[in-house]
Motif scaffolding. Structure first.
Motif, PDB file in Angstrom:
ATOM      1  N   ALA A 185       0.893  -1.098   0.381  1.00 39.01           N
ATOM      2  CA  ALA A 185      -0.459   0.136   0.023  1.00 39.01           C
ATOM      3  C   ALA A 185       0.727   1.058  -0.435  1.00 39.01           C
ATOM      4  N   HIS A 186       2.196   0.903   0.894  1.00 35.05           N
ATOM      5  CA  HIS A 186       2.990   2.017   0.777  1.00 35.05           C
ATOM      6  C   HIS A 186       3.102   2.943  -0.249  1.00 35.05           C
ATOM      7  N   ARG A 187       3.656   1.630  -1.525  1.00 38.98           N
ATOM      8  CA  ARG A 187       4.322   1.816  -2.815  1.00 38.98           C
ATOM      9  C   ARG A 187       3.182   2.467  -3.733  1.00 38.98           C
ATOM     10  N   GLN A 188       2.392   1.715  -3.455  1.00 37.46           N
ATOM     11  CA  GLN A 188       0.890   2.375  -3.972  1.00 37.46           C
ATOM     12  C   GLN A 188       0.352   3.901  -4.161  1.00 37.46           C
ATOM     13  N   LEU A 189       0.866   4.572  -2.699  1.00 36.94           N
ATOM     14  CA  LEU A 189       0.576   5.730  -2.323  1.00 36.94           C
ATOM     15  C   LEU A 189       2.161   6.642  -2.782  1.00 36.94           C
ATOM     16  N   ALA A 190       2.694   6.332  -2.928  1.00 36.56           N
ATOM     17  CA  ALA A 190       4.520   6.763  -3.820  1.00 36.56           C
ATOM     18  C   ALA A 190       3.824   7.244  -4.753  1.00 36.56           C
ATOM     19  N   GLY A 191       3.278   6.345  -5.530  1.00 35.40           N
ATOM     20  CA  GLY A 191       3.309   5.937  -7.398  1.00 35.40           C
ATOM     21  C   GLY A 191       2.237   7.408  -7.210  1.00 35.40           C
ATOM     22  N   VAL A 192       1.316   7.812  -6.308  1.00 33.83           N
ATOM     23  CA  VAL A 192       0.035   8.653  -6.855  1.00 33.83           C
ATOM     24  C   VAL A 192       0.728   9.805  -6.128  1.00 33.83           C
ATOM     25  N   ARG A 193       1.753   9.781  -5.506  1.00 37.35           N
ATOM     26  CA  ARG A 193       2.388  11.102  -5.326  1.00 37.35           C
ATOM     27  C   ARG A 193       3.036  12.311  -6.240  1.00 37.35           C
ATOM     28  N   ASP A 194       3.745  10.759  -7.351  1.00 38.13           N
ATOM     29  CA  ASP A 194       4.555  10.636  -7.989  1.00 38.13           C
ATOM     30  C   ASP A 194       3.943  11.641  -9.696  1.00 38.13           C
ATOM     31  N   HIS A 195       2.664  10.730  -9.527  1.00 41.02           N
ATOM     32  CA  HIS A 195       2.068  10.564 -10.662  1.00 41.02           C
ATOM     33  C   HIS A 195       0.944  11.796 -10.832  1.00 41.02           C
ATOM     34  N   GLY A 196       0.263  12.230  -9.629  1.00 39.61           N
ATOM     35  CA  GLY A 196      -0.743  13.479  -8.880  1.00 39.61           C
ATOM     36  C   GLY A 196      -2.255  12.834  -9.513  1.00 39.61           C
ATOM     37  N   PHE A 197      -2.308  11.705  -9.413  1.00 39.85           N
ATOM     38  CA  PHE A 197      -3.984  11.378  -9.331  1.00 39.85           C
ATOM     39  C   PHE A 197      -3.508   9.492  -8.706  1.00 39.85           C
ATOM     40  N   ALA A 198      -5.009   9.532  -9.190  1.00 38.42           N
ATOM     41  CA  ALA A 198      -5.520   7.844  -8.489  1.00 38.42           C
ATOM     42  C   ALA A 198      -6.148   6.966  -9.379  1.00 38.42           C
ATOM     43  N   VAL A 199      -6.076   5.653  -9.449  1.00 40.88           N
ATOM     44  CA  VAL A 199      -7.200   5.130 -10.824  1.00 40.88           C
ATOM     45  C   VAL A 199      -7.100   4.164  -9.657  1.00 40.88           C
ATOM     46  N   ASN A 200      -8.655   4.682  -9.629  1.00 43.77           N
ATOM     47  CA  ASN A 200     -10.259   2.624  -9.124  1.00 43.77           C
ATOM     48  C   ASN A 200     -10.131   1.836 -10.680  1.00 43.77           C
ATOM     49  N   ASP A 201      -9.925   0.182 -11.374  1.00 42.71           N
ATOM     50  CA  ASP A 201     -10.111   0.549 -12.154  1.00 42.71           C
ATOM     51  C   ASP A 201     -10.478  -1.044 -11.481  1.00 42.71           C
ATOM     52  N   GLY A 202     -11.575  -1.509 -10.956  1.00 40.93           N
ATOM     53  CA  GLY A 202     -12.489  -2.195 -10.400  1.00 40.93           C
ATOM     54  C   GLY A 202     -12.641  -3.007  -8.771  1.00 40.93           C
ATOM     55  N   GLU A 203     -11.547  -1.942  -8.147  1.00 39.49           N
ATOM     56  CA  GLU A 203     -10.907  -2.819  -6.964  1.00 39.49           C
ATOM     57  C   GLU A 203     -12.116  -2.695  -6.160  1.00 39.49           C
ATOM     58  N   THR A 204     -13.122  -1.826  -5.989  1.00 39.43           N
ATOM     59  CA  THR A 204     -13.889  -1.373  -4.970  1.00 39.43           C
ATOM     60  C   THR A 204     -15.346  -2.451  -5.304  1.00 39.43           C
ATOM     61  N   THR A 205     -16.008  -1.681  -6.390  1.00 35.16           N
ATOM     62  CA  THR A 205     -16.674  -2.765  -7.242  1.00 35.16           C
ATOM     63  C   THR A 205     -16.169  -3.103  -8.591  1.00 35.16           C
ATOM     64  N   TYR A 206     -16.192  -3.998  -9.323  1.00 33.79           N
ATOM     65  CA  TYR A 206     -16.265  -5.222 -10.640  1.00 33.79           C
ATOM     66  C   TYR A 206     -16.373  -4.301 -11.546  1.00 33.79           C
ATOM     67  N   GLU A 207     -17.795  -3.676 -11.666  1.00 35.91           N
ATOM     68  CA  GLU A 207     -18.275  -2.426 -12.883  1.00 35.91           C
ATOM     69  C   GLU A 207     -17.440  -0.813 -12.722  1.00 35.91           C
TER      70      GLU A 207
END
Length: 270
Positions: A185-207
């Motif tokens: 999770a910490h590596r994912q957050l580092a990626g969010v800081r680096d890229h300036g955005f976050a993506v949820n691609d079916g991770e909360t609900t499939y659709e």
């Protein structure tokens, strides 16, 4: 060159001094530099150097500019923050965001929302629903505390590591058990800081597909999060995902500018 007064009926006395002082302050915005000398300001505003020098002396005493002792140049002072404070307080995140959420939905035909952080949850405070019959939306006041949520990750990415660690160990829901500072999770957050955005691609609900970007205020601090949500079936292609991402980033930047942030400005994570 700025023209403090172009009409034939030029203000006199105190009114002229006030306009000249405001024109001197505007020079810092026009020049887009933090330090300016008397000569530079004089050329920018079209006032004699002696007038500019007199204006700067008064503005320095009032705290609206500050003289640099090493160079003799001037920068805007902290008094400007106090002057703009009531306006900045009035210009709330929700109100500032709404027209840009409407533009985002018009441009993408997907649901646009802004959320704020209450310390443990991302809370939706405004939303413009997609015109499509099939869409993803959430009622105002909806709270998110799952790490898989793109908005939650945007807020977590801005927190100090010790605070993130505490939340991931307790209040934030992970799909798998938390494994401490070595957790992916910490590596994912580092990626969010680096890229300036976050993506949820079916991770909360499939659709569901969602992309979020931070909104910053005049301090560079994150005060909100713009999210566009859509059915994954409508954004399966990389081009559609890129269009949605770019639209969200643009909307977030426009709201940030309304709140006094400068493009690319951020508060370091401690």
């Amino acid at each position: 060159m700025l023209d403090p007064q172009t009409t034939t009926d030029k203000p006199q006395g105190a009114a002229a001094s006030l306009l000249n002082g405001l024109t001197v302050l505007e020079a810092f915005s026009v020049a887009k530099r933090s330090l300016l000398g008397v000569t530079e300001i004089s050329e920018l505003v079209g006032l004699h150097k002696s007038t500019v020098s007199r204006m700067l002396t008064g503005l320095d005493e009032a705290g609206y500019v500050q003289r640099d002792d090493d160079t003799g140049r001037y920068r805007l002072g902290l008094g400007m923050i106090g002057l703009a404070g009531p306006l900045l307080a009035e210009l709330g995140v929700r109100r500032a965001a709404l027209p840009h959420l409407e533009e985002l939905t018009e441009a993408t035909a997907e649901t646009a929302a802004i959320a704020v952080w209450n310390g443990t949850n991302a809370i939706v405070v405004e939303q413009v629903a997609s015109p499509h019959q099939v869409k993803h939306s959430a009622a105002i006041g909806t709270r998110y505390n799952k790490f898989a949520s793109s908005s939650v990750r945007v807020f977590l990415a801005e927190l100090p590591p010790e605070e993130t660690d505490r939340l991931l160990a307790g209040r934030i829901v992970l799909q798998e058990g938390y494994r401490g500072l070595e957790d992916p999770a910490h590596r994912q957050l580092a990626g969010v800081r680096d890229h300036g955005f976050a993506v949820n691609d079916g991770e909360t609900t499939y659709e569901e597909y969602g992309v979020s970007a931070p909104v910053r205020d005049y301090r560079g601090a994150v005060v909100g999060c713009i999210t566009a949500s859509a059915p994954r079936s409508r954004v399966q292609h990389q081009q559609s995902q890129s269009i949605l991402r770019d639209a969200v980033l643009q909307a977030a930047e426009r709201v940030s500018v309304r709140l006094g942030s400068r493009p690319g400005e951020a508060t370091p994570v401690h």
